[in-house]
Structures are given as structure tokens and as C-alpha cells.
Write an enzyme that holds these catalytic residues in place. Sequence first.
Site, PDB file in Angstrom:
ATOM      1  N   TYR A 152     -27.023  -5.019  14.750  1.00  0.00           N
ATOM      2  CA  TYR A 152     -25.594  -4.793  15.031  1.00  0.00           C
ATOM      3  C   TYR A 152     -24.853  -6.125  15.187  1.00  0.00           C
ATOM      4  O   TYR A 152     -23.741  -6.289  14.676  1.00  0.00           O
ATOM      5  CB  TYR A 152     -25.509  -3.953  16.306  1.00  0.00           C
ATOM      6  CG  TYR A 152     -24.126  -3.501  16.720  1.00  0.00           C
ATOM      7  CD1 TYR A 152     -23.487  -2.442  16.065  1.00  0.00           C
ATOM      8  CD2 TYR A 152     -23.478  -4.089  17.798  1.00  0.00           C
ATOM      9  CE1 TYR A 152     -22.237  -2.008  16.471  1.00  0.00           C
ATOM     10  CE2 TYR A 152     -22.225  -3.659  18.215  1.00  0.00           C
ATOM     11  CZ  TYR A 152     -21.607  -2.617  17.551  1.00  0.00           C
ATOM     12  OH  TYR A 152     -20.360  -2.190  17.962  1.00  0.00           O
ATOM     13  N   LYS A 156     -21.773  -7.327  12.956  1.00  0.00           N
ATOM     14  CA  LYS A 156     -20.452  -7.591  13.546  1.00  0.00           C
ATOM     15  C   LYS A 156     -20.025  -9.057  13.361  1.00  0.00           C
ATOM     16  O   LYS A 156     -18.824  -9.345  13.259  1.00  0.00           O
ATOM     17  CB  LYS A 156     -20.441  -7.186  15.024  1.00  0.00           C
ATOM     18  CG  LYS A 156     -20.537  -5.666  15.232  1.00  0.00           C
ATOM     19  CD  LYS A 156     -19.545  -4.909  14.377  1.00  0.00           C
ATOM     20  CE  LYS A 156     -19.218  -3.526  14.894  1.00  0.00           C
ATOM     21  NZ  LYS A 156     -18.303  -2.785  14.006  1.00  0.00           N
TER      22      LYS A 156
HETATM   23  P1  NAP Z   1     -18.285   6.413  17.845  1.00  0.00           P
HETATM   24  O1  NAP Z   1     -17.618   7.147  18.975  1.00  0.00           O
HETATM   25  O2  NAP Z   1     -19.751   6.511  17.682  1.00  0.00           O
HETATM   26  O3  NAP Z   1     -17.534   6.826  16.487  1.00  0.00           O
HETATM   27  C1  NAP Z   1     -17.942   6.276  15.259  1.00  0.00           C
HETATM   28  C2  NAP Z   1     -17.527   7.220  14.153  1.00  0.00           C
HETATM   29  O4  NAP Z   1     -17.974   6.670  12.908  1.00  0.00           O
HETATM   30  C3  NAP Z   1     -18.170   8.601  14.289  1.00  0.00           C
HETATM   31  O5  NAP Z   1     -17.199   9.613  14.120  1.00  0.00           O
HETATM   32  C4  NAP Z   1     -19.211   8.602  13.179  1.00  0.00           C
HETATM   33  O6  NAP Z   1     -19.477   9.866  12.606  1.00  0.00           O
HETATM   34  C5  NAP Z   1     -18.532   7.718  12.146  1.00  0.00           C
HETATM   35  N1  NAP Z   1     -19.488   7.225  11.162  1.00  0.00           N
HETATM   36  C6  NAP Z   1     -20.761   6.787  11.365  1.00  0.00           C
HETATM   37  N2  NAP Z   1     -21.336   6.452  10.207  1.00  0.00           N
HETATM   38  C7  NAP Z   1     -20.426   6.682   9.228  1.00  0.00           C
HETATM   39  C8  NAP Z   1     -20.439   6.563   7.820  1.00  0.00           C
HETATM   40  N3  NAP Z   1     -21.528   6.100   7.166  1.00  0.00           N
HETATM   41  N4  NAP Z   1     -19.332   6.914   7.112  1.00  0.00           N
HETATM   42  C9  NAP Z   1     -18.242   7.397   7.752  1.00  0.00           C
HETATM   43  N5  NAP Z   1     -18.166   7.543   9.093  1.00  0.00           N
HETATM   44  C10 NAP Z   1     -19.247   7.194   9.827  1.00  0.00           C
HETATM   45  O7  NAP Z   1     -17.970   4.837  17.924  1.00  0.00           O
HETATM   46  P2  NAP Z   1     -16.798   4.007  18.650  1.00  0.00           P
HETATM   47  O8  NAP Z   1     -17.303   3.600  19.983  1.00  0.00           O
HETATM   48  O9  NAP Z   1     -15.499   4.728  18.536  1.00  0.00           O
HETATM   49  O10 NAP Z   1     -16.804   2.693  17.747  1.00  0.00           O
HETATM   50  C11 NAP Z   1     -15.914   2.497  16.650  1.00  0.00           C
HETATM   51  C12 NAP Z   1     -16.101   1.094  16.099  1.00  0.00           C
HETATM   52  O11 NAP Z   1     -15.873   0.140  17.141  1.00  0.00           O
HETATM   53  C13 NAP Z   1     -17.492   0.811  15.559  1.00  0.00           C
HETATM   54  O12 NAP Z   1     -17.417  -0.026  14.432  1.00  0.00           O
HETATM   55  C14 NAP Z   1     -18.162   0.093  16.713  1.00  0.00           C
HETATM   56  O13 NAP Z   1     -19.223  -0.706  16.276  1.00  0.00           O
HETATM   57  C15 NAP Z   1     -17.005  -0.715  17.259  1.00  0.00           C
HETATM   58  N6  NAP Z   1     -17.169  -1.130  18.657  1.00  0.00           N
HETATM   59  C16 NAP Z   1     -17.319  -0.209  19.671  1.00  0.00           C
HETATM   60  C17 NAP Z   1     -17.497  -0.658  20.978  1.00  0.00           C
HETATM   61  C18 NAP Z   1     -17.661   0.288  22.145  1.00  0.00           C
HETATM   62  O14 NAP Z   1     -17.888  -0.193  23.274  1.00  0.00           O
HETATM   63  N7  NAP Z   1     -17.549   1.598  21.975  1.00  0.00           N
HETATM   64  C19 NAP Z   1     -17.514  -2.026  21.247  1.00  0.00           C
HETATM   65  C20 NAP Z   1     -17.363  -2.919  20.202  1.00  0.00           C
HETATM   66  C21 NAP Z   1     -17.194  -2.469  18.901  1.00  0.00           C
HETATM   67  P3  NAP Z   1     -20.538  10.894  13.279  1.00  0.00           P
HETATM   68  O15 NAP Z   1     -19.884  11.358  14.524  1.00  0.00           O
HETATM   69  O16 NAP Z   1     -20.691  11.974  12.272  1.00  0.00           O
HETATM   70  O17 NAP Z   1     -21.776  10.100  13.508  1.00  0.00           O
END
Ligand code: NAP
Length: 251
Positions: A152, A156
Site C-alpha cells: 500500500y 500510495k
Molecule cells: P473504502 O471505504 O474501503 O471504499 C473503497 C471503495 O473502493 C469501495 O467501495 C470498494 O468497493 C471500491 N473498490 C475497491 N476496489 C475497486 C476496484 N478494483 N474498482 C472499483 N472500485 C473498487 O475506502 P476509503 O477509506 O473510503 O478509502 C478511499 C481512498 O482513500 C482509497 O484510495 C484509500 O486508500 C484512501 N485512503 C483512505 C484512508 C482512510 O483512513 N480511510 C487514509 C488514506 C488514504 P467494494 O466495497 O466493492 O470493495
Amino acid sequence: MTRTAIVTGAARGIGAATARRLAADGCHVAVIDLDENTAAGTAAAIAAETPGIRTLGIGADVSDAAAVEAAVARVAAELGAPTVLVNNAGILRDNLLFKMSETDWDAVLGVHLRGAFLMSRAVQAHQVDAKWGRIVNLSSTSALGNRGQANYAAAKAGMQGFTKTLAIELGRFGVTANAVAPGFIETDMTRATAERMGVPFEDFLAAAAAEIPVGRAGTPEDIAAAVAFFCREDAGFVSGQVLYVAGGPRA
Ligand code: NAP
């Protein structure tokens, strides 16, 4: 003029909040996610909240080139040429290096990096035609290194180099590319990490908040606001930047 935006991984979490925010700011919005029904549900909810805005939910895997081409063509046909792109789809497959499988390495690099590449390549054609565009890529404080996240963190950090290169290549066409690097955000992704570690989510949140200067975990809306800034009409001179949105200066 009403722009058309695509947000990937937007059925829930940060992506859904970003899609909602861009709609509130006046864009038609396509919600792309793995499951078409869930994507359509989020898209319909956003349309119901924002009169005059059209939305579309599409099921597509962003790491699949044919699915990406088809999804972008459908957005162009049904909502108008997409000129705003938020590469947000993401997954975690955490493990210490000595236990990390090739499958888990490839899956994470595939969704984050290959996904952002395929989506950006498909959307830039519309942006170049329009001589205007905004690309925002989701990085993370993990880009600076995080135990158990070699895959990851590499993805990133890769998003940051990818962003800066898009800024250099696409700038002459009126297209900016920037990255938002969130810290700890309360979503299903962090909930899943707490579960994997066997820690109640409330305790996990409290422990994270204790380390964050503003004294709380972030919300999806905190990140959506930063993404929305880069997408503004008047942000055209801001490009190739990485904005850490983490409640303080450090990861
Ligand atoms: P999340 O709640 O897990 O949502 C991610 C979404 O992406 C889910 O709806 C998932 O679908 C979808 N997804 C996964 N694989 C995919 C694919 N191959 N094609 C299309 N859609 C796909 O994550 P989040 O926390 O909102 O994070 C969003 C972004 O922010 C990510 O890039 C993450 O790395 C980044 N981020 C998050 C955090 C944090 O603390 N949450 C911190 C830093 C960065 P499914 O539900 O079907 O799996």
C-alpha cells in the site's frame, strides 16, 4: 457550465462523500465501483439530494482496461464528456513483508496504480478535447512508510509520482493533476483494519485521535473538501501538488 465528474470507488466512504460534494458544487457525477447496484444506489441518493444534477452508477473494476474504457464511454454518452476525475478506488491487503504474498502485492498495486493509470488514460482524451480538466488522485500518509503496508505504501507513493508526471504532461491542455494524502479517516477501510487487529473500532479511533494534533480522526467530508478545492474552476494554477489532510503536519 456544468462539468461531468467521475469518482472511482465512490459507492461508499471517501469516494461517496467526494461524489456528493462535487455534485453539491455543481458537477454531474458518475459513481464507479465494483458492484453496479451499490454504485447506482449511491448515485441515486446523490441525485435526490441535488436538484438539477444528473448522476450515474456504473459497475467496473478500475484495474480492468476493457471495463474502464466501456465505463468512461458510457459516462460520456449519458452524462457528457468527463473532465473531472477522482482516482479514489482502493483496497488494503496488509501484512508484514515476510508474510506478504505476490497476490496481495499485485492486487494493491493493481487497483491503486494500474487503476489510476487506466482511468486517467481514458479520461484525458476528453480533457484534452475540452482543453480543461482536473485529476485528483488519492494518496495517503502511508506513502511515507507504514509497518505492514509495503504494498500500500509503494502504491500510495507511486500515486504521487504519477500525479506529478500527469501535471507536467497535461498542463498545456488546461488539465491540472494533484493528490490528496489523507491521514486516519473513519471509514469501512479503517474499521476493517481494527477488526483485523482484534481491536474494538471505538478504541482504535480513540488511540488514533490521541496522536492527531486536532484531536480527532478525519471524516470522509474532510477529504472531499480538499479534493473539491483542486477541482475548482479557479484552482487552475495549482498542479502537481500533494496535500496531506491528516489533522496535523505528520503522518
Ligand atoms: P473504502 O471505504 O474501503 O471504499 C473503497 C471503495 O473502493 C469501495 O467501495 C470498494 O468497493 C471500491 N473498490 C475497491 N476496489 C475497486 C476496484 N478494483 N474498482 C472499483 N472500485 C473498487 O475506502 P476509503 O477509506 O473510503 O478509502 C478511499 C481512498 O482513500 C482509497 O484510495 C484509500 O486508500 C484512501 N485512503 C483512505 C484512508 C482512510 O483512513 N480511510 C487514509 C488514506 C488514504 P467494494 O466495497 O466493492 O470493495
